[in-house]
Design a protein around this motif. Structure first.
Motif, PDB file in Angstrom:
ATOM      1  N   THR A  90      -1.179  -9.764  -1.986  1.00  0.00           N
ATOM      2  CA  THR A  90      -0.567 -11.030  -1.575  1.00  0.00           C
ATOM      3  C   THR A  90       0.379 -11.508  -2.672  1.00  0.00           C
ATOM      4  N   GLY A  91       1.641 -11.736  -2.268  1.00  0.00           N
ATOM      5  CA  GLY A  91       2.649 -12.184  -3.237  1.00  0.00           C
ATOM      6  C   GLY A  91       3.216 -11.066  -4.085  1.00  0.00           C
ATOM      7  N   LEU A 101       9.178  -1.175   0.346  1.00  0.00           N
ATOM      8  CA  LEU A 101       7.918  -1.155   1.095  1.00  0.00           C
ATOM      9  C   LEU A 101       6.793  -0.565   0.243  1.00  0.00           C
ATOM     10  N   PHE A 102       5.583  -1.011   0.544  1.00  0.00           N
ATOM     11  CA  PHE A 102       4.356  -0.528  -0.100  1.00  0.00           C
ATOM     12  C   PHE A 102       3.371  -0.274   1.028  1.00  0.00           C
ATOM     13  N   LEU A 103       2.744   0.945   1.037  1.00  0.00           N
ATOM     14  CA  LEU A 103       1.871   1.318   2.148  1.00  0.00           C
ATOM     15  C   LEU A 103       0.658   2.076   1.607  1.00  0.00           C
ATOM     16  N   LEU A 112      -3.822   1.203   6.263  1.00  0.00           N
ATOM     17  CA  LEU A 112      -4.737   0.134   5.901  1.00  0.00           C
ATOM     18  C   LEU A 112      -3.993  -1.145   5.545  1.00  0.00           C
ATOM     19  N   ASN A 113      -2.860  -1.024   4.907  1.00  0.00           N
ATOM     20  CA  ASN A 113      -2.129  -2.210   4.499  1.00  0.00           C
ATOM     21  C   ASN A 113      -0.668  -1.843   4.239  1.00  0.00           C
ATOM     22  N   THR A 114       0.199  -2.797   4.547  1.00  0.00           N
ATOM     23  CA  THR A 114       1.639  -2.604   4.338  1.00  0.00           C
ATOM     24  C   THR A 114       2.228  -3.875   3.786  1.00  0.00           C
TER      25      THR A 114
END
Length: 555
Positions: A90-91, A101-103, A112-114
């Motif tokens: 978060t942030g 992007l981060f994955l 699981l998260n992007t």
């Protein structure tokens, strides 16, 4: 001083030769060396761009390894701990990292998260459907990066993408593989501007079909160069990322300016020398030659020698002037005789020798040029034939027949205007071409000629006799006369048809034809049947000297 010596003195002025030598030296030796040096630096520019892109990939890989081989990430994949998300994701400022992007995905490819850099990246991914599935399939291009060593450039629907991947492992690097972590950066306008600011090169990117893969440098002009470099795309061997660099050529332009300055200096100094040489040659050589040239031109225009004055010199120019004067004097006499004979032949070729009227050849030339260029609103084409002329030759002899032709020619000249064209078409047939004449005036002219011929006393004074004529004419508006000579012959055919009808109706009469409305551009009547059809369809109207109630009988 002989003219040969003066010409040799002029040849000693090597201004043009020196200038050419300097230009060739620069073009053949100096400029090619500068181009080779420029080409070397352009290839170095392409290599700098590739190295900068590789450094960005390495930075992404460094971040992916730091995050991937980390106990917190390893436990998060197992437990999906929300504290990890709050404290780390978060942030997350991806722009500081230099990523879009981060994955994180688990071992089965489940996403699981992007984390995305902003709304623009979100819209780009949504429209491209690059990550629209909840899991990454085995064929997904992201998984290819893992097998390739952790970094690569991908061809995606959202555009070229710098991607770094790291396996998710414990901090000691040992243990079971739990998934994969990715950092990515799109090669877009923002990335291009960042790269330009860092390496100070005006680089541009585009996707191109895969070629030989080699870099190329082109010199578009003396002021601009273009360099192309290519980087392969991992998931699409048919396309490559093309690097384009437009650069100015300041060194090349500077050498060109120096060359221009050198040539200008040489031309300036040489001009002073040339002025001195020109003054000498002007007095001793150029002025006499120009005088002789002017006299030759004047003689060529009027073929007369009264303007010609021999140059009074004792060198070759003086000899040439005297020789030309003698030749021109003989030529003037010959040209005069030739001009007189030519005019006689021309007049004879266009004039009927018996009647002194124009002949058929003249009429064809007039149709080709004069008639089409004349300024008029209408034309009258009239054909006239002497009735029973063969009897004159049979009864009175051919000498009287020739006299009759001369008399009818003189009568027609008296009855015609000066601008009218009178032609002896052949035998006893004559043609009259009048302009600015409509059908009403044409009827008046035809009747006057018919009456005057009937009243005239033909033949010898002691044995005169009377004759009659038949006349056919065809009137045309000016707009219909913009035709070729071939169409004019077709128009005269209409007048001939009217003449044949006049003979068929008893001779000593005239018949005229006119198109009603706009005349055709071609396809004029060629026989009596077509004339009759045109009259029946109200496309033609006829006029005649026949009595009222007497119909025209078309042959």
């Amino acid at each position: 001083m002989q003219i040969r010596s003066k010409l040799i003195l002029g040849l000693l002025l090597l201004l043009s030769g020196i200038t050419l030598a300097i230009w060739l030296t620069v073009q053949l030796f100096i400029l090619p060396q500068i181009e080779a040096t420029e080409m070397k630096y352009r290839y170095m520019d392409l290599e700098r761009v590739k190295q900068a892109i590789q450094r960005d990939l390495n930075r992404l890989q460094s971040f992916s390894l730091d995050w991937g081989i980390w106990d917190d990430t390893y436990h998060y994949v197992q437990t999906l701990n929300p504290e990890y998300t709050v404290s780390n994701l978060t942030g997350l400022k991806l722009d500081i990292i230099g990523a879009d992007l981060f994955l994180i995905s688990d071992g089965d490819g489940q996403i699981l998260n992007t984390v995305l850099a902003g709304p623009a990246t979100s819209e780009l991914l949504a429209s491209s459907k690059l990550l629209n599935q909840p899991r990454l399939s085995a064929e997904h291009p992201f998984n290819m990066v893992v097998n390739q060593g952790g970094t690569a450039i991908l061809d995606t629907p959202a555009g070229p993408l710098l991607l770094a991947a790291s396996p998710i492992l414990p901090s000691n690097g040992e243990g079971r593989l739990r998934g994969t972590l990715f950092f990515g950066k799109f090669i877009d306008t923002g990335y291009r501007q960042q790269l330009v600011d860092r390496i100070r090169l005006p680089v541009e990117f585009k996707l191109a079909a895969a070629g030989d893969g080699g870099s190329k440098v082109l010199f578009l002009s003396d002021t601009e160069s273009l360099a192309h470099g290519f980087i392969p795309l991992l998931n699409n061997p048919e396309r490559e990322l093309c690097l384009i660099i437009h650069r100015d050529r300041p060194f090349y332009q500077q050498v060109l300016r120096l060359m221009n300055y050198a040539i200008a200096i040489i031309l300036g100094i040489g001009s002073l020398v040339a002025l001195v040489a020109y003054g000498f040659l002007q007095l001793s050589l150029i002025k006499p030659i120009l005088q002789l040239k002017h006299q030759a031109e004047v003689f060529g225009n009027d073929n007369r020698l009264y303007h010609f004055k021999p140059v009074r010199r004792h060198d070759e120019l003086g000899q040439l002037s005297r020789s030309f004067y003698k030749m021109a004097r003989k030529l003037e006499v010959s040209l005069g005789l030739l001009k007189t004979e030519r005019q006689q032949f021309m007049d004879a070729s266009l004039t009927d020798s018996l009647t002194s009227l124009k002949n058929r050849r003249y009429m064809e030339q007039y149709l080709e040029t004069g008639m089409q260029s004349a300024e008029t609103h209408s034309w009258l084409l009239m054909a006239l034939d002497l009735d029973h002329f063969k009897r004159i030759n049979d009864v009175h002899g051919h000498d009287v027949g020739d006299l009759v032709l001369q008399q009818i020619a003189g009568l027609l000249q008296e009855l015609s205007r000066r601008e009218d064209v009178l032609v002896r078409y052949g035998g006893e047939e004559f043609v009259i071409i009048c302009k600015n004449i409509d059908e009403q005036i044409g009827c008046t002219i035809a009747e006057r000629i018919r009456q005057q011929v009937a009243r005239f006393h033909f033949g010898l004074e002691h044995a005169p006799f009377s004759m009659t004529c038949s006349i056919g004419f065809f009137t045309l508006p000016w707009a219909a006369t913009r035709q070729s000579a071939h169409e004019w012959l077709a128009m005269f055919k209409v007048a001939d048809l009217a003449l044949y009808a006049a003979k068929h109706c008893g001779r000593n009469t005239w018949i005229g034809l006119k198109f009603i409305g706009e005349p055709p551009s071609s396809d004029y009547p060629q026989d009596a049947r077509q004339v009759t059809q045109g009259l029946a369809e109200n496309r033609l109207s006829s006029f005649s000297s026949l009595a009222d109630g007497v119909s025209i009988r078309w042959p």
